[in-house]
Scaffold this active site. Structure first.
Site, PDB file in Angstrom:
ATOM      1  CG  ASN A  15      -1.884  -0.862   1.046  1.00 39.92           C
ATOM      2  OD1 ASN A  15      -2.979  -0.472   0.326  1.00 39.92           O
ATOM      3  ND2 ASN A  15      -2.501  -1.977   1.638  1.00 39.92           N
ATOM      4  NE  ARG A  66      -0.334  -0.948  23.418  1.00 36.25           N
ATOM      5  CZ  ARG A  66       0.280  -1.290  21.899  1.00 36.25           C
ATOM      6  NH1 ARG A  66      -0.135  -0.839  21.177  1.00 36.25           N
ATOM      7  NH2 ARG A  66      -0.283  -2.574  22.145  1.00 36.25           N
ATOM      8  CG  LEU A  94      -0.586   4.788  16.171  1.00 42.15           C
ATOM      9  CD1 LEU A  94      -0.783   5.647  15.229  1.00 42.15           C
ATOM     10  CD2 LEU A  94       1.181   4.740  17.160  1.00 42.15           C
ATOM     11  CG  HIS A 110      -9.421  -2.761   9.205  1.00 40.16           C
ATOM     12  ND1 HIS A 110      -8.800  -2.974   9.804  1.00 40.16           N
ATOM     13  CD2 HIS A 110     -11.129  -2.971   8.998  1.00 40.16           C
ATOM     14  CE1 HIS A 110      -9.461  -3.572  10.457  1.00 40.16           C
ATOM     15  NE2 HIS A 110     -10.422  -4.278   9.879  1.00 40.16           N
TER      16      HIS A 110
HETATM   17  C1  GRF Z   1      -3.251  -4.384   4.499  1.00 47.71           C
HETATM   18  O1  GRF Z   1      -4.210  -5.526   4.509  1.00 47.71           O
HETATM   19  C2  GRF Z   1      -4.012  -3.272   4.984  1.00 47.71           C
HETATM   20  O2  GRF Z   1      -5.247  -3.399   5.457  1.00 47.71           O
HETATM   21  C3  GRF Z   1      -3.142  -4.170   6.135  1.00 47.71           C
HETATM   22  O3  GRF Z   1      -1.936  -5.320   6.688  1.00 47.71           O
HETATM   23  C4  GRF Z   1      -2.285  -4.843   5.259  1.00 47.71           C
HETATM   24  C5  GRF Z   1      -0.791  -4.569   4.140  1.00 47.71           C
HETATM   25  O4  GRF Z   1      -0.082  -4.842   3.735  1.00 47.71           O
HETATM   26  N1  GRF Z   1      -3.610  -3.739   7.431  1.00 47.71           N
HETATM   27  P1  GRF Z   1       0.987  -3.963   2.462  1.00 47.71           P
HETATM   28  O5  GRF Z   1       2.087  -3.677   4.554  1.00 47.71           O
HETATM   29  O6  GRF Z   1       0.193  -2.529   1.891  1.00 47.71           O
HETATM   30  O7  GRF Z   1       1.469  -4.916   1.945  1.00 47.71           O
END
Ligand code: GRF
Length: 197
Positions: A15, A66, A94, A110
């Site tokens: 991502n 944390r 967080l 998410h």
């Molecule tokens: C994605 O599915 C995101 O929604 C979730 O963890 C995964 C991360 O994938 N929170 P990447 O590290 O972006 O490949």
């Protein structure tokens, strides 16, 4: 002036990569730093290969505290002067003390159609529930986990032969479209939700 975007990761960073690749040309934002809590996160290499500064703040030394971990994160990103934080597979919770000052300026992706399936194992949970449609959500971050105003969702039909892995792969492909689309709008000050079907 372009908004400066910090991206937080913990792993593969697919991502993150899509966000980095999107921030060119007339995009209203540019990446300023990629931060990981895991020094082995593959996303760090991908960011460095594209000339984006990286920071690592390991969480283990702060076990049980944390807020101290979050102070270290704040210190690491401060020199990069971000305007927006994008959580992209950042696998640490967080607390309010970090989230509150960033309210309205921090996004998360998410892998479920929130408010369904906050937390982990979202694909298996959607399958177990027999949902005909699953997907992903980009939302503003508030102190409650996987909560906060929704900025975009992408729907993915669930197929009879789906496993959690096959469903996750199709959802991830939608994440890669949704997150850049939402960030582009958000950085331009437009908070209207995007729906991809
Ligand atoms: C994605 O599915 C995101 O929604 C979730 O963890 C995964 C991360 O994938 N929170 P990447 O590290 O972006 O490949």
């Amino acid at each position: 002036m372009s908004k400066r975007v910090a991206i937080f990761i913990s792993g593969g960073g697919s991502n993150m990569l899509k966000l980095l690749e999107s921030m060119t040309g007339d995009h209203p934002a540019r990446p300023c730093v990629v931060l990981s809590n895991d020094p082995m996160a593959r996303g760090l290499e991908l960011a460095e290969a594209r000339g984006v500064p990286t920071e690592v703040v390991r969480h283990e030394p702060f076990k049980g505290d944390r807020v101290a971990f979050e102070h270290a994160i704040s210190g690491a990103i401060a020199p990069h002067a971000p305007d927006i934080i994008c959580l992209a597979g950042f696998m640490r919770k967080l607390t309010e003390s970090f989230v509150d000052p960033w309210r309205g300026r921090m996004l998360n992706i998410h892998p479920s159609l929130l408010p369904k399936y906050r937390g982990l194992n979202t694909h298996a949970r959607a399958l177990a529930a027999g949902d005909p449609v699953h997907g992903c959500t980009v939302h503003q971050v508030t102190p409650q986990l996987d909560d906060g105003p929704i900025l975009g969702q992408a729907q993915v039909p669930v197929l009879a032969e789906d496993t959690a892995d096959s469903l996750a792969a199709r959802v991830l492909a939608q994440e890669h479209l949704l997150y850049p689309a939402v960030l582009r709008r958000f950085a331009a000050g437009d908070h209207r939700p995007i729906l991809l079907r």
